[in-house]
Design an enzyme around this catalytic site. Sequence first.
Site, mmCIF file in Angstrom:
data_model
loop_
_atom_site.group_PDB
_atom_site.id
_atom_site.type_symbol
_atom_site.label_atom_id
_atom_site.label_comp_id
_atom_site.label_asym_id
_atom_site.label_seq_id
_atom_site.Cartn_x
_atom_site.Cartn_y
_atom_site.Cartn_z
ATOM 1 N N THR A 198 23.089 36.027 20.133
ATOM 2 C CA THR A 198 22.864 35.156 21.279
ATOM 3 C C THR A 198 23.541 33.838 20.980
ATOM 4 O O THR A 198 23.799 33.536 19.816
ATOM 5 C CB THR A 198 21.340 34.932 21.452
ATOM 6 O OG1 THR A 198 20.703 36.193 21.632
ATOM 7 C CG2 THR A 198 21.025 34.043 22.621
ATOM 8 N N ASP A 229 14.217 37.891 25.094
ATOM 9 C CA ASP A 229 13.588 36.570 25.179
ATOM 10 C C ASP A 229 14.493 35.488 25.755
ATOM 11 O O ASP A 229 14.001 34.464 26.239
ATOM 12 C CB ASP A 229 13.117 36.129 23.790
ATOM 13 C CG ASP A 229 14.297 35.901 22.841
ATOM 14 O OD1 ASP A 229 15.086 36.852 22.656
ATOM 15 O OD2 ASP A 229 14.438 34.791 22.299
ATOM 16 N N THR A 249 17.300 33.072 18.766
ATOM 17 C CA THR A 249 18.176 34.230 18.699
ATOM 18 C C THR A 249 17.545 35.262 17.772
ATOM 19 O O THR A 249 16.976 34.916 16.743
ATOM 20 C CB THR A 249 19.575 33.854 18.180
ATOM 21 O OG1 THR A 249 20.344 35.062 17.974
ATOM 22 C CG2 THR A 249 19.513 33.092 16.861
ATOM 23 N N HIS A 251 15.626 39.479 17.530
ATOM 24 C CA HIS A 251 15.045 40.646 18.198
ATOM 25 C C HIS A 251 14.031 40.138 19.219
ATOM 26 O O HIS A 251 12.896 39.814 18.894
ATOM 27 C CB HIS A 251 14.380 41.546 17.164
ATOM 28 C CG HIS A 251 14.096 42.917 17.667
ATOM 29 N ND1 HIS A 251 14.077 44.018 16.863
ATOM 30 C CD2 HIS A 251 13.835 43.381 18.913
ATOM 31 C CE1 HIS A 251 13.799 45.102 17.578
ATOM 32 N NE2 HIS A 251 13.650 44.725 18.832
#
Length: 330
Positions: A198, A229, A249, A251
């Site tokens: 991300t 997220d 950033t 999981h």
Amino acid sequence: MKNLPLLLSALLLFLIISCDNSTKEPEKLEYALCIHGGAGTILKKNMSPEREKEYFDKLDEALTVGDSVLKNGGSALDAVELTIHVLENSPLFNAGKGSVFTHSGKNELDASIMWGKDLNAGAVAGVGNIKNPISAARKVMENSEHVMLSGKGASIFAEQEGLTIVDSSYFFTESRWNYLQQILNKEREMKRTDRHGTVGCVAIDKEGNLAAGTSTGGMTNKRFGRIGDSPIIGAGTYANNKTCAVSCTGHGEYFIRLGIARDIASLMEYQNLSLDDATNIVLEKLNQINGLGGFIALDKYGKPAMKMNTSGMYRGYVNSKGIKEKYMYK
């Protein structure tokens, strides 16, 4: 006993000095900005000198853009948006141009942005034809009554707002496509540490306003319209002038469950913790449920925190004193 008044005076003076030092606020920077480009398995032994230079050069470019905005009196929102553009437009990162592919071979992009001055926020999720999703998120925040728009509706809104709409082929990069094919051919999941990536930015401007933004291409081989997220305010992105700005950033499922970004700000607001202490506590919470990733944050003084529990995270920091730092490995 005749020295008692003198001793009491000395003690009183000591207490006054101690109290004064304990309540003295830290130095406040004129402005500061912090970025990340994803956390995961980032090891020097796997990185060629040429590839390493590509990443550092792009991080430097992003920091330079953000620094220029803030130095010239621009808002933290402008700095966050334009800095993330640099990362979204690069195939090096899993956002915008470099977004990964879903199980069905499509690109589904997410982004969010938040303004610490008034707690306004905007997000888009599951979009496939908006060149810069972070700008779409800002349009949602400023020009709609909503916080999050998804899929086709988000794209229609973005087009009406005059944002650049591209053909889905724009997001095709050979390396991301080949990686998906490897996974599909092997009929197995990849390592968790390779699934995500991300980009994000947090900034504080000369007016003392904080802003945070996050943009992602999601998880390689994801199915069923999964959303992580990054577009969720409080999980992947949060900003509040009272405390800090955060971009995450990793999981995403774990970051959603813990409300990572908001949790950091809450610890600072309700327990009066420093940014460093709050981020350490939250990182330990992530460890306890075996979540992987990291985050960047800035407090209201411009002090940064860049933390992860993976082997690396692309990240950098710049401030009004001319300090510029770029890192890749843990």
